[in-house]
Design a protein around this motif. Structure first.
Motif, PDB file in Angstrom:
ATOM      1  N   GLY A  33      -4.327   5.338   3.567  1.00 55.66           N
ATOM      2  CA  GLY A  33      -3.752   4.479   4.592  1.00 55.66           C
ATOM      3  C   GLY A  33      -4.475   3.148   4.670  1.00 55.66           C
ATOM      4  N   VAL A  37      -2.254   9.085   1.804  1.00 60.37           N
ATOM      5  CA  VAL A  37      -0.824   8.959   2.080  1.00 60.37           C
ATOM      6  C   VAL A  37      -0.060  10.208   1.667  1.00 60.37           C
ATOM      7  CG1 VAL A  37       1.269   7.687   1.443  1.00 60.37           C
ATOM      8  CG2 VAL A  37      -0.843   6.445   2.000  1.00 60.37           C
ATOM      9  N   LYS A  74      -0.581  13.071   3.986  1.00 61.84           N
ATOM     10  CA  LYS A  74       0.117  12.877   5.251  1.00 61.84           C
ATOM     11  C   LYS A  74       1.594  13.232   5.109  1.00 61.84           C
ATOM     12  CE  LYS A  74      -1.002   9.461   8.029  1.00 61.84           C
ATOM     13  NZ  LYS A  74      -1.140   8.140   8.700  1.00 61.84           N
ATOM     14  N   GLU A 130      -2.759   4.377  16.531  1.00 60.92           N
ATOM     15  CA  GLU A 130      -1.446   4.980  16.314  1.00 60.92           C
ATOM     16  C   GLU A 130      -0.825   5.586  17.561  1.00 60.92           C
ATOM     17  OE1 GLU A 130      -1.786   7.970  13.304  1.00 60.92           O
ATOM     18  OE2 GLU A 130      -3.103   9.261  14.481  1.00 60.92           O
ATOM     19  N   HIS A 178       2.617   5.162   9.648  1.00 60.54           N
ATOM     20  CA  HIS A 178       2.037   4.445   8.517  1.00 60.54           C
ATOM     21  C   HIS A 178       1.824   2.978   8.857  1.00 60.54           C
ATOM     22  CE1 HIS A 178       1.452   7.047   5.157  1.00 60.54           C
ATOM     23  NE2 HIS A 178       2.712   7.369   4.990  1.00 60.54           N
ATOM     24  N   ASN A 179       0.792   2.417   8.262  1.00 60.04           N
ATOM     25  CA  ASN A 179       0.641   0.971   8.234  1.00 60.04           C
ATOM     26  C   ASN A 179       1.665   0.392   7.258  1.00 60.04           C
ATOM     27  OD1 ASN A 179      -1.004  -1.148   6.193  1.00 60.04           O
ATOM     28  ND2 ASN A 179      -0.949  -1.730   8.350  1.00 60.04           N
ATOM     29  N   SER A 201       0.785   0.421   3.531  1.00 67.41           N
ATOM     30  CA  SER A 201       0.710   1.748   2.921  1.00 67.41           C
ATOM     31  C   SER A 201       2.020   2.115   2.223  1.00 67.41           C
ATOM     32  CB  SER A 201       0.383   2.805   3.979  1.00 67.41           C
ATOM     33  OG  SER A 201      -0.852   2.521   4.607  1.00 67.41           O
TER      34      SER A 201
END
Length: 560
Positions: free
Chosen positions: A218, A226, A229, A330, A364-365, A368
């Motif tokens: 991330g 990632v 996740k 988040e 997510h950013n 990412s």
């Protein structure tokens, strides 16, 4: 015993006036005109508050009352949300509204180094009472410091002269950069991968394995893998939701804005592929309010995407932040999307289990997912082939400060600060010698030039009391003082603390006072730092002491 009959009409009392503020008919009409036929769902509260702020330049008490009635919310709830966010000017009955135009001048790390305080003073003298000049935290344009935002129009390399010119010509809206449009992106093979996913040519399991093998982590700061996740959230019960964080408020960070202004559909396709792989039908994009130009781009390009669908699309909702750094966390972002104050949640449960609207959420950013298409099309090996000193992958470094070429530099993971300066940033500015740097924004700590050969990547800086976070690098020279920059960072954290937990709320304020003293009380600052790091709810309070601790550890000569 005799019975006594009491007539009910004698118990009735005359009703007085209703308690609290009563809805003003004119204000109700104005609210109805702004909201039109849009939903009155509670999660749209912040969106509707923006409509009032944008139209009237402030939010009056009568508008809060009318909006609360229209949305069937308590006035208290609307008021506490409106007053939580910096970009809403709530005006009570006995208060004077602000001037119709606000000029915001960034005073965070790089802008302070570039003379922001002098700019604020000059603008306050030169613009007069008809314009509000407001010092503000980082606006995400550190590579062109100092920055002033006239209305919603950012002025790069701001001076009193070019800001006054923008004010006099009423240049108050953000310009849109040249970017890869929907048609141009499709012409270059865009959305073919998404079509392959939707048509069954690819499987979700194959894509998750590719992401796991790539080692992509991330890129918003936390660095969670990632692929892992995706696998975790995909195993949760349906319906599952997705939230994309583009709040990007860390001082020194501007990479997400850079990529959005360059190639927005690469981000959108990566987002859609992630949603498909995890089994998600609804997506919320949370964009920081300072990025007005990006908001125009995304609004237009999401519309073009939905109008000319390459395949079936999930629901996509674009939400607008309101000036709160904490919403980069988040769970605070999720609270804000739901129309609430952006306050971090206690965990567990984690957002992957109980997130947006109580459902399992893939958070997510923006960056990412920006790399998803490249990694899947070119293979995980393409990504892992990059790197130095046994690190793998690429990192987008937002570099600002005393270098010749500030900006976003895509470099191998594990590169050192000296290499980044010499190979990508054109060296130090004339008359400046490399003295120190922030490797991960205001919260990532400060390192001296003597540690300029340390590899920069996730986990490599922990032993030095720092972290890379979102790779926001601020370089400073012998003409700057680390203690002053650390104080700037602590003032930022004091202003941006959500106030939910005492260690952060009180600790940052106390630290600012102690750090402003000529002689630092090191034992007391150490005790304060430990309390903040151990007892704060979220990363803001936990990481806030990093810069001051680094000054004590690496720049002790400045404290003599």
């Amino acid at each position: 015993m005799s019975e006594q009959i009491i007539k009910l009409d004698k118990l009735k009392q005359k009703r007085g006036k209703p308690k609290g503020r009563v809805v003003d008919p004119a204000a109700k009409t104005e609210i109805l005109a702004l909201l039109k036929d849009e939903s009155r769902a509670p999660d749209l509260l912040i969106e509707h508050l923006h409509k009032i702020q944008d139209h009237y330049g402030h939010i009056s008490a009568k508008h809060i009352t009318a909006l609360a009635a229209e949305m069937k919310l308590s006035q208290t709830e609307v008021y506490e949300v409106a007053t939580f966010y910096h970009h809403f000017d709530v005006i009570k009955e006995n208060q004077t509204p602000p001037p119709p135009l606000t000029v915001r001048v960034c005073e965070s790390l790089t802008c302070e180094m570039a003379g922001a305080h002098g700019l604020v003073d000059a603008l306050k003298k030169g613009l007069g009472d008809g314009v509000r000049v407001q010092p503000v935290p980082c606006v995400g344009r550190c590579d062109t410091a100092p920055i002033a935002v006239v209305g919603q129009n950012p002025i790069d390399h701001a001076t009193a002269e070019n800001v006054q010119q923008a004010v006099s010509t009423k240049a108050i809206t953000a310009e849109v950069t040249n970017y890869v449009s929907y048609d141009a992106y499709k012409a270059g093979g865009g959305y073919q991968l998404y079509q392959e996913c939707m048509s069954g040519k690819r499987t979700a399991e194959d894509l998750i394995k590719i992401m796991e093998n790539s080692g992509l982590r991330g890129l918003g700061g936390a660095g969670f893998p990632v692929g892992r996740k995706w696998r975790i959230v995909s195993s949760q019960p349906s319906p599952r939701l997705m939230a994309v964080n583009i709040d990007e408020g860390e001082p020194g960070t501007f990479k997400d804005r850079y990529y959005l202004e360059l190639d927005p559909h690469r981000f959108l396709e990566g987002m859609l592929i992630a949603a498909w792989a995890v089994g998600i039908s609804k997506i919320w994009i949370y964009l920081r309010d300072e990025y007005a130009g990006c908001r125009k781009i995304l609004t237009k390009e999401i519309f073009n995407l939905q109008k000319n669908r390459p395949a079936a699309l999930p629901e996509i909702h674009l939400r607008r932040g309101a000036g709160a750094y904490i919403c980069g966390e988040e769970s605070a972002m999720i609270e804000s999307i739901e129309g609430k104050r952006g306050m971090p949640r206690l965990r567990p449960p984690f957002v992957a289990q109980v997130g947006l609207f109580g459902r399992p959420t893939l958070e997510h950013n923006m960056e990412s997912v920006y790399w998803v298409r490249d990694i899947v099309e070119k293979g995980a090996e393409w990504f892992t082939a990059h790197g130095r000193r046994e690190r793998k992958g690429l990192r987008s470094f937002s570099v600002s400060g005393r270098v010749n070429k500030p900006g976003v530099h895509l470099a191998p993971a594990g590169i050192s600060m000296r290499e980044l300066i010499d190979e990508y940033c054109g060296g130090m500015q004339a008359g400046h010698e490399f003295y120190g740097y922030f490797p991960g924004g205001a919260s990532g700590g400060i390192l001296p030039a003597s540690l300029g050969d340390v590899p920069m990547d996730f986990d490599t800086l922990n032993q030095y009391g720092c972290f890379i976070g979102s790779a926001a690098v601020v370089v400073f020279s012998q003409h700057d003082k680390a203690r002053d920059l650390a104080l700037n960072a602590m003032k930022f954290f004091e202003d941006e603390s959500c106030g939910q937990c005492t260690p952060c709320r009180v600790g940052t304020a106390k630290a600012v006072k102690l750090m402003a003293q000529k002689t630092w009380d090191k034992p007391l600052l150490d005790e304060l730092s430990v309390a903040m790091m151990d007892a704060s709810i979220c990363g803001l309070g936990q990481a806030a002491p990093n810069p001051l601790n680094c000054v004590i550890k690496y720049f002790a000569d400045e404290l003599k």
